[in-house]
Design an enzyme around this catalytic site. Structure first.
Site, PDB file in Angstrom:
ATOM      1  CE  LYS A 230      60.930 -24.346  89.509  1.00 51.66           C
ATOM      2  NZ  LYS A 230      62.181 -24.098  88.743  1.00 51.66           N
ATOM      3  CE  LYS A 288      58.728 -20.674  89.756  1.00 50.50           C
ATOM      4  NZ  LYS A 288      59.926 -20.695  88.923  1.00 50.50           N
TER       5      LYS A 288
HETATM    6 ZN   LIG Z   1      65.130 -25.087  85.603  1.00 53.76          ZN
END
Ligand SMILES: [Zn+2]
Length: 367
Positions: A230, A288
C-alpha cells in the site's frame, strides 16, 4: 510466400476471431465493490469527490449491495464511519460497531454475497491514524526524555509543540500496541459473519497477529486479504472524504502516513512487504493503488502463486468521473479498458467503485 508480420492483423478481422485469441477476460466475478457504512437510518450521503458513491446507513447499504448483487457483483468490501471516534479507536473492535452491524444485515439479506471487511484503525481514531499514537523517543536524549516523563504538564503529548518543554515529543504510531487491537477488530468482524478480513493498516506483524486472533477464536477458516503493498500518496484523497479518515492536524500528530505506508519510488520493497505478509499467513495480497502501480501487480503476480488483488482507488475513480462529466472521455469504455488492463497486469480481482456500473456494462443489462 508467407508474411509472418501479417499474422496479427489476420487474427483481428472479426469480433469472434478476436474473442478466440483474447488473453485476458473481465467479468463481474472479478470485481469487489467498496461500500461505506454510517450510523443512522435511511442515510444516503453523496460523497462529493466521488460521484455515484454514498455513505450509507446499514438499511441503505443492504439495498445497495442487493442491487449490485443483482447486477452480478458478488463481493463487497466494507468501510465504517463510527458513531464516535476516540484516541484508542474503540468502535473499531466493538461487537456492536458499525461494521459488525452491517455484516450481520448483509449476511441475512444477501446470503450469497462475499462480505469482506477493511480492518484498520484510521476510521475510528480521533487523530485519523491507522494505529495508536505515542510520543516518539527517537532523537530525544535520555535525560531530556526522563525530564519530559517527569513533567507531564509541559511535555504531555497533547501539548507537544505548544508552549512545550525543552524537547516537545513528536507523536508516532505505536506498531506493537496497535496489533492486538487489529486482531480484536478482525475477530469482531468474523464473529458477525465476515467472509474475508482485509487489514489495510500496514503495521508490521499484523497479519500474524490477526491470524492468531482469528484461530484462537475459532475462525481458522476466515481468510486474510492483506493490503501488502500500500503506497503512501495522493490518490486516496476522495476516499478520506468518504471514510472521514484523513489524519487530523494537531500538535505532534504526524501529518501523513509516510511513516508506515510505502514510498511510491520503491518496487523491490513492495516484494519484501508481500513476502512478509505471505510468511505471516496472508491468503491473498493486494496492491494499492492500481493503475499507477501495475508494474508492482505484475511483479507480485510473477513471484507468488496466491491470489493477487488490486485496489482501483478513489482518486483513480474520481479522475475518470471528472473527465466523463466534462465530456472528455467515453466513461463506459474507459472504465472497462481500465479494469481489463488491471487484470492483464496480473490481478485476479479488482476492488473498484466502478464495480456495479462495470458489471451492468459487461452483462449488457441482461441480468
Ligand atoms: Zn488506515
Amino acid at each position: 510466400m508467407a508474411f509472418p508480420q501479417d499474422r496479427p492483423r489476420r487474427m483481428r478481422r472479426t469480433e469472434a476471431l478476436r474473442a478466440l485469441v483474447r488473453e485476458t477476460t473481465l467479468a463481474p466475478d472479478d470485481l469487489v465493490w467498496p461500500l461505506f457504512a454510517v450510523p443512522g437510518q435511511r442515510v444516503r450521503n453523496a460523497v462529493k469527490s466521488m460521484p455515484g458513491v454514498f455513505q450509507l446507513s446499514v438499511d441503505e447499504l443492504v439495498a445497495e449491495a442487493q442491487a449490485g448483487y443483482e447486477a452480478g457483483v458478488r463481493s463487497v468490501i466494507l468501510f465504517g464511519v463510527p458513531e464516535k471516534k476516540d484516541a484508542a479507536g474503540t468502535e473499531a473492535y466493538a461487537d456492536d460497531g458499525i461494521i459488525p452491524r452491517a455484516v450481520r444485515a448483509l449476511k441475512q439479506k444477501v446470503p450469497g454475497l462475499v462480505v469482506m471487511t477493511d480492518v484498520c484503525m484510521c476510521e475510528y481514531t480521533d487523530h485519523g491514524h491507522c494505529g495508536i499514537l505515542r510520543p516518539s523517543r527517537a532523537g530525544v536524549p535520555e535525560e531530556a526524555w526522563r525530564r519530559a516523563q517527569g513533567q507531564p504538564d509541559e511535555a504531555a503529548p497533547k501539548r507537544a509543540g505548544g508552549s512545550g518543554g525543552p524537547h516537545p515529543p513528536e507523536l508516532m504510531v505505536d506498531n506493537d500496541l496497535t496489533l492486538p487491537l487489529l486482531a480484536r477488530e478482525a475477530v469482531a468482524h468474523a464473529r458477525a459473519g465476515a467472509d474475508i478480513v482485509a487489514p489495510s493498516d500496514m503495521m508490521d506483524g499484523r497479519v500474524a497477529a490477526i491470524r492468531k486472533g482469528l484461530d484462537e477464536s475459532g475462525f481458522s477458516d476466515v481468510p486474510i486479504l492483506s493490503y501488502a503493498a500500500k503506497f503512501a500518496g495522493a490518490f486516496y484523497g476522495p476516499f478520506r472524504d468518504a471514510a472521514e479518515s484523513a489524519p487530523r492536524e494537531g500538535a505532534g500528530i504526524p501529518k501523513d502516513r509516510k511513516g508506515y505506508q510505502m514510498d511510491p519510488a520503491n518496487a523491490r520493497e513492495a516484494l519484501r512487504e508481500v513476502a512478509l505478509d505471505v510468511a505471516e499467513g496472508a491468503d491473498m495480497v493486494m496492491v494499492k493503488p492500481a493503475v499507477p502501480y501495475l508494474d508492482i501487480v505484475r511483479m507480485v503476480r510473477e513471484r507468488y502463486e496466491i491470489p493477487v488483488a488490486a485496489y482501483h482507488v478513489s482518486g483513480e475513480y474520481a479522475m475518470i468521473k471528472a473527465a466523463a462529466q466534462a465530456g472528455w472521455i467515453d466513461e463506459a469504455r474507459v472504465v472497462l479498458e481500465t479494469l481489463l488492463c488491471i487484470r492483464r497486469a496480473g490481478a485476479d480481482f479488482v476492488l473498484t467503485y466502478c464495480a456495479r456500473d462495470a458489471a451492468r456494462l459487461l452483462t449488457g443489462g441482461r441480468r
